[in-house]
Design an enzyme around this catalytic site. Structure first.
Site, PDB file in Angstrom:
ATOM      1  CB  SER A  76      -0.884   0.014   1.239  1.00 10.85           C
ATOM      2  OG  SER A  76      -1.522   1.276   1.373  1.00 10.85           O
ATOM      3  CB  ALA A 103     -14.310   1.564  -4.630  1.00 12.77           C
ATOM      4  CB  THR A 104     -12.198  -2.915  -1.452  1.00  5.23           C
ATOM      5  OG1 THR A 104     -11.469  -2.365  -0.339  1.00  5.23           O
ATOM      6  CG2 THR A 104     -11.363  -2.818  -2.705  1.00  5.23           C
ATOM      7  CE1 TYR A 162      -3.690  -1.858   5.646  1.00  5.86           C
ATOM      8  CE2 TYR A 162      -3.003   0.286   4.820  1.00  5.86           C
ATOM      9  CZ  TYR A 162      -3.496  -0.986   4.584  1.00  5.86           C
ATOM     10  OH  TYR A 162      -3.798  -1.374   3.306  1.00  5.86           O
ATOM     11  CB  ALA A 191       4.392   0.247  10.798  1.00  9.09           C
ATOM     12  CB  SER A 192       1.611  -3.899   8.849  1.00 11.04           C
ATOM     13  OG  SER A 192       0.540  -3.358   8.082  1.00 11.04           O
ATOM     14  CE  LYS A 193      -1.320  -3.656   3.341  1.00 11.80           C
ATOM     15  NZ  LYS A 193      -1.451  -4.916   2.588  1.00 11.80           N
TER      16      LYS A 193
HETATM   17  N1  LIG Z   1      -8.835  -0.652  -0.433  1.00  7.89           N
HETATM   18  C1  LIG Z   1      -7.787   0.157  -0.413  1.00  7.89           C
HETATM   19  O1  LIG Z   1      -7.932   1.377  -0.487  1.00  7.89           O
HETATM   20  C2  LIG Z   1      -6.404  -0.411  -0.329  1.00  7.89           C
HETATM   21  C3  LIG Z   1      -5.337   0.455  -0.541  1.00  7.89           C
HETATM   22  C4  LIG Z   1      -4.058  -0.031  -0.496  1.00  7.89           C
HETATM   23  C5  LIG Z   1      -3.833  -1.370  -0.208  1.00  7.89           C
HETATM   24  N2  LIG Z   1      -4.882  -2.211   0.021  1.00  7.89           N
HETATM   25  C6  LIG Z   1      -4.591  -3.601   0.320  1.00  7.89           C
HETATM   26  O2  LIG Z   1      -5.214  -4.424  -0.632  1.00  7.89           O
HETATM   27  C7  LIG Z   1      -5.415  -5.709  -0.078  1.00  7.89           C
HETATM   28  C8  LIG Z   1      -6.832  -6.131  -0.376  1.00  7.89           C
HETATM   29  O3  LIG Z   1      -7.729  -5.346   0.375  1.00  7.89           O
HETATM   30  P1  LIG Z   1      -9.138  -4.832  -0.150  1.00  7.89           P
HETATM   31  O4  LIG Z   1      -9.023  -3.397  -0.367  1.00  7.89           O
HETATM   32  O5  LIG Z   1      -9.540  -5.677  -1.273  1.00  7.89           O
HETATM   33  O6  LIG Z   1     -10.045  -5.009   1.125  1.00  7.89           O
HETATM   34  P2  LIG Z   1     -10.995  -6.173   1.626  1.00  7.89           P
HETATM   35  O7  LIG Z   1     -11.984  -6.506   0.604  1.00  7.89           O
HETATM   36  O8  LIG Z   1     -11.422  -5.773   2.977  1.00  7.89           O
HETATM   37  O9  LIG Z   1      -9.999  -7.410   1.733  1.00  7.89           O
HETATM   38  C9  LIG Z   1      -9.264  -7.759   2.821  1.00  7.89           C
HETATM   39  C10 LIG Z   1      -9.165  -9.253   2.788  1.00  7.89           C
HETATM   40  O10 LIG Z   1      -8.258  -9.744   3.757  1.00  7.89           O
HETATM   41  C11 LIG Z   1      -8.798 -10.910   4.289  1.00  7.89           C
HETATM   42  N3  LIG Z   1      -8.283 -11.201   5.597  1.00  7.89           N
HETATM   43  C12 LIG Z   1      -8.279 -10.412   6.685  1.00  7.89           C
HETATM   44  N4  LIG Z   1      -7.763 -11.072   7.722  1.00  7.89           N
HETATM   45  C13 LIG Z   1      -7.426 -12.303   7.277  1.00  7.89           C
HETATM   46  C14 LIG Z   1      -6.859 -13.445   7.879  1.00  7.89           C
HETATM   47  N5  LIG Z   1      -6.525 -13.466   9.158  1.00  7.89           N
HETATM   48  N6  LIG Z   1      -6.666 -14.534   7.112  1.00  7.89           N
HETATM   49  C15 LIG Z   1      -7.006 -14.556   5.826  1.00  7.89           C
HETATM   50  N7  LIG Z   1      -7.545 -13.503   5.201  1.00  7.89           N
HETATM   51  C16 LIG Z   1      -7.749 -12.386   5.926  1.00  7.89           C
HETATM   52  C17 LIG Z   1     -10.280 -10.634   4.358  1.00  7.89           C
HETATM   53  O11 LIG Z   1     -10.975 -11.860   4.448  1.00  7.89           O
HETATM   54  P3  LIG Z   1     -12.575 -11.934   4.647  1.00  7.89           P
HETATM   55  O12 LIG Z   1     -13.137 -11.721   3.280  1.00  7.89           O
HETATM   56  O13 LIG Z   1     -12.798 -13.315   5.135  1.00  7.89           O
HETATM   57  O14 LIG Z   1     -12.951 -10.863   5.598  1.00  7.89           O
HETATM   58  C18 LIG Z   1     -10.500  -9.903   3.067  1.00  7.89           C
HETATM   59  O15 LIG Z   1     -10.774 -10.806   2.017  1.00  7.89           O
HETATM   60  C19 LIG Z   1      -5.114  -5.583   1.400  1.00  7.89           C
HETATM   61  O16 LIG Z   1      -3.834  -6.092   1.637  1.00  7.89           O
HETATM   62  C20 LIG Z   1      -5.113  -4.101   1.628  1.00  7.89           C
HETATM   63  O17 LIG Z   1      -4.308  -3.747   2.705  1.00  7.89           O
HETATM   64  C21 LIG Z   1      -6.163  -1.752  -0.040  1.00  7.89           C
END
Ligand SMILES: NC(=O)c1ccc[n+]([C@@H]2O[C@H](COP(=O)([O-])OP(=O)(O)OC[C@H]3O[C@@H](n4cnc5c(N)ncnc54)[C@H](OP(=O)(O)O)[C@@H]3O)[C@@H](O)[C@H]2O)c1
Ligand SMILES: Cc1cc2nc3c(=O)[nH]c(=O)nc-3n(C[C@H](O)[C@H](O)[C@H](O)COP(=O)(O)OP(=O)(O)OC[C@H]3O[C@@H](n4cnc5c(N)ncnc54)[C@H](O)[C@@H]3O)c2cc1C
Lengths: 457, 250
Positions: B141, B188-189, B154, B156-158
């Protein structure tokens, strides 16, 4: 589990009177179940699809509105039988992309593909082939519902038929449609033969529509709302049939289910109403005379069924105050008189889009809130100009009531409780199902409360 | 060529879009996620839409047995073969204030976003290196580009994940393994629902992120900002003098 609730202004596609609602987008099936089960946080609920209903059907400021953009998975698709099972958040556009390459199409479709399967079922939508194929609900084989008490229930025309038919056309008030099974229609290609017919007045229009009932699967027409005297009700009809692969030219013949991107949107079969609003009569005259009588063309499904989908957010053209859509159904026996009176009123006010869409409708189905029965519908946009719009709608309502006609919930923004009760005589049948599955009226909408389908507060 | 990709966190908004894009190109998939029901729904969906094979795999990043066993489990789903590539897409983001008040959240952020990810990625990195080919895509991220008061747990982890991916790319450069660090801005998620307006021009749709990821795989790119201009925004933010930066409320 993500069950975040967010405040946002919601309205229908007409943009008429937006209002702040609490909106959530459950991220998973279990998040959806959890929210429905959680009476404390969500005493009232309403599902929302793509918000293509024109009025306040998918709006509820006193409850939680649930979006289904994460609940849009195809469960199974049998290429041999055309049986498709999917989650209710799948859009019709999506379905077409999945099934058309295998020679299947929607059994019937509204004038936009940007609606969800759930929305299509909840409004029991119809297409240009209603007189032949009935409504969307007729093709639904099975529904999986999530009810107000958190339980799940499968229903079909044979299993829990009352609940099944109350949900078809039930505007989301019986519970959440989670999944549905749909019988698709075989199609010989992605193209349609369309023949244009000019009709010089209302009599001619109705005559041609009646005459071609059996020879064309699809029929729709543009009717001139400003024509008076012997021009009253003159129209251009666009009658369609499936095109066989062999009827297509050159390379299309070898790939009959493929529509090359460049071909899309090239045939302006309709002009959108708004583009013509200002141009008034001369534009219709232009069209009327530019369209050669009995002209036949072959066009792709997008051009025939979804002429407005190519123009993004066309609804905004009416400005911030929005517009209402008015769809009136006149019963077959007296349609001529009803349409004549309605068209005279429209011409006198000169407010509405100057073109209206006229469609033929066939027999009603068992769903108590389903809209259509045998007759003709007239649909038009009315910009929100305040009191004069309300006055015109009131006069049209009176004509419709006198003729035993009906307004369409999916398009309505203005109907009063008295009008609604008079127009939907099978309401009692619906309410008895509603009481049995949702005695506390957890599933509610601004529209249901406005038209007195449910208590107003 | 038809290949198999493992997607970890397959039910995430971004992962779903990537899975669709891969399936559209005819690739088979192994969908790993912690909700068996959701993963099964996604697998059936992709099979029905794209006529590919999609296998479900239960995977919870907080379970050591899942983390350590994922490589073997993925091979089992793939007729005993290593998949061609891995996309790591899971992650958690708690509101900063919640994470400060509850250190359990902080621990989970670090363990899920980085600790588990590092072990999984290393396992695949080594196996791919031994085979002499493979693709590793990690969704990090832009939040990891500079610690910001509003989101530094968050972030820091990234940041750790980014460094790990960048380092692994360097390490595996000569082994024929392509490691890609994906740096999305707002998307948008479900993660950002209610936080970011999905219609805002700052917010990407998951489909756009998926397009960028597929392009990056295709062109073997190392670091990918998505939307691309985040690279320039983050360059500015990274270079703001500390004295200036501290006065912002980023
Ligand atoms: N959306 C943004 O603006 C954005 C920006 C930069 C980076 N990211 C990164 O993109 C990646 C995808 O996120 P997203 O935006 O698509 O959001 P999201 O739909 O909320 O996806 C997060 C996913 O992580 C899974 N998860 C959480 N804890 C877990 C665990 N202990 N074991 C296995 N799976 C786990 C969730 O599973 P469940 O479906 O079971 O809840 C969910 O599918 C993430 O790494 C996020 O940090 C997102
Ligand atoms: C350009 C245009 C052309 C149109 N042409 C036609 C036409 O030709 N024929 C026709 O019949 N209609 C037509 N419509 C209307 C449209 O088809 C219907 O209003 C349809 O219901 C919209 O679907 P949606 O997904 O946008 O649902 P929404 O408008 O969001 O919701 C409509 C209703 O469905 C309910 N609902 C949605 N999902 C669920 C669910 N999962 N479970 C339970 N209830 C649910 C909602 O609660 C609400 O009551 C047209 C609309 C437009 C904008």
């Amino acid at each position: 589990m993500n069950t975040t609730v967010n405040k946002s202004q919601l309205s229908g596609w007409g943009g008429y009177r937006p209002i702040e609602c609490r909106v959530a987008a459950p991220a998973s099936r279990s998040a959806l179940r959890q929210m429905v089960a959680d009476r404390q946080s969500h005493p009232r609920l309403l599902m929302r699809g793509l918000g293509r209903s024109y009025g306040d059907s998918a709006v509820e400021p006193t409850g939680t509105v649930l979006l289904q953009n994460n609940l849009n998975r195809v469960r199974s698709f049998d290429h041999a039988t055309g049986l498709l099972r999917c989650e209710a958040g799948v859009t019709l556009e999506d379905i077409i992309h999945v099934v058309l390459p295998h020679g299947w199409f929607l059994p019937t479709t509204p004038g936009t593909k940007f609606v969800t399967l759930g929305g299509a079922i909840a409004a029991d939508v119809h297409g240009k082939n209603h007189h032949v194929d009935g409504t969307f609900g007729r093709w639904v084989q099975r529904l999986n519902l999530l009810l107000a008490d958190g339980s799940e229930c499968e229903c079909s025309p044979l299993e829990h038929p009352e609940l099944f038919w109350a949900t078809i056309g039930g505007m989301g008030l019986t519970g959440v449609i989670v999944e549905a099974e749909l019988q698709l229609r075989r199609c010989p290609s992605a193209y349609y033969h369309v023949s244009y017919r000019r009709c010089r007045n209302l009599d001619a229009t109705l005559e041609v529509l009646a005459e071609t009932d059996n020879s064309f699967t699809y029929s729709v027409g543009w009717i001139d709302c400003l024509g008076r005297g012997d021009r009253l009700g003159r129209s251009i009809l666009m009658l369609g049939n499936d095109a066989q692969a062999g009827d297509l030219s050159g390379e299309l013949r070898d790939h009959p289910f493929h529509v090359p991107p460049t071909r899309r949107k090239r045939v302006p079969l309709y002009f959108p109403n708004f583009a013509l609003n200002r141009l008034s009569v001369s534009a219709f005259n232009y069209l009327y005379y530019a369209v050669h009588p009995d002209r036949e063309v072959v066009v792709d499904y997008d051009s025939y069924f979804y002429p407005l989908d190519g123009i993004h957010d066309w609804n905004r053209i009416y400005g911030r105050r929005g517009f209402v859509q008015y769809q009136a159904l006149f019963p077959q026996a007296t349609a001529e008189r009803g349409l004549r009176r309605a068209l005279e009123t429209l011409a006198a006010f000169g407010l509405a889009s100057f073109l209206a869409v006229i469609k033929r409708s066939g027999p009603a189905n068992p769903a108590p809130l389903s809209y259509l029965f045998d007759g003709y519908t007239l649909a038009l946009d009315i910009p929100n100009v305040g009191p004069r719009m309300l006055e015109m709608a009131r006069q049209l309502d009176d004509i419709l009531l006198a003729e035993g006609g009906r307004l369409y919930l999916a398009k309505d923004s203005l109907m009063s409780p008295d009008t609604f009760r008079a127009m939907y005589p099978r309401l009692g049948q619906f309410l008895s199902v509603k009481r049995s599955v949702d005695p506390d009226n957890r599933f509610t909408s601004a529209q249901a409360r406005r038209v007195g389908l449910l208590p107003s507060s | 060529m038809r290949q198999t990709y493992l997607i970890l966190g397959a039910t995430s908004g971004i992962a779903k879009a990537i899975a669709r894009a891969l399936a559209r190109h005819g690739h088979d998939l192994i969908l790993a996620g912690r909700s068996a029901e959701e993963v099964a729904l996604s697998a059936a969906d992709l099979e029905a839409r794209f006529q590919i094979r999609a296998r479900p795999l239960e995977f919870d990043a907080t379970r050591a047995d899942h983390v350590l066993g994922v490589l073997a489990a993925a091979m089992e789903c793939n007729d005993g073969d290593l998949p061609e590539g891995v996309v790591l897409a899971y992650g958690v983001m708690f509101p900063q204030s919640e994470s400060e008040a509850n250190l359990e959240c902080l621990a989970q952020t670090i363990e899920v976003n980085f600790g588990s990810a590092a072990r999984v990625l290393q396992a695949f990195g080594s196996a791919f290196a031994q085979r002499g080919s493979g693709v590793i895509v990690g969704i990090s991220s832009v939040a990891g580009d500079r610690g910001r008061g509003s989101n530094y747990h968050y972030g820091a982890s990234k940041a750790a994940l980014t460094v790990f991916l960048d380092g692994m790319r360097h390490r595996l450069r000569a082994s024929g393994v392509h490691v890609c660090t994906v740096l999305p801005g707002f998307v948008a998620t479900p993660m950002t629902y209610g936080i970011v307006d999905p219609a805002s021009p700052l917010c990407a749709q998951p489909e756009q992120v998926a397009r960028d990821v597929l392009k990056a795989i295709d062109r073997k790119r190392g670091r990918v900002y998505t939307i691309w201009w985040w690279r320039w925004i983050m360059t500015v933010i990274r270079h703001l003098p500390e004295a200036v930066f501290l006065r912002t409320n980023l």
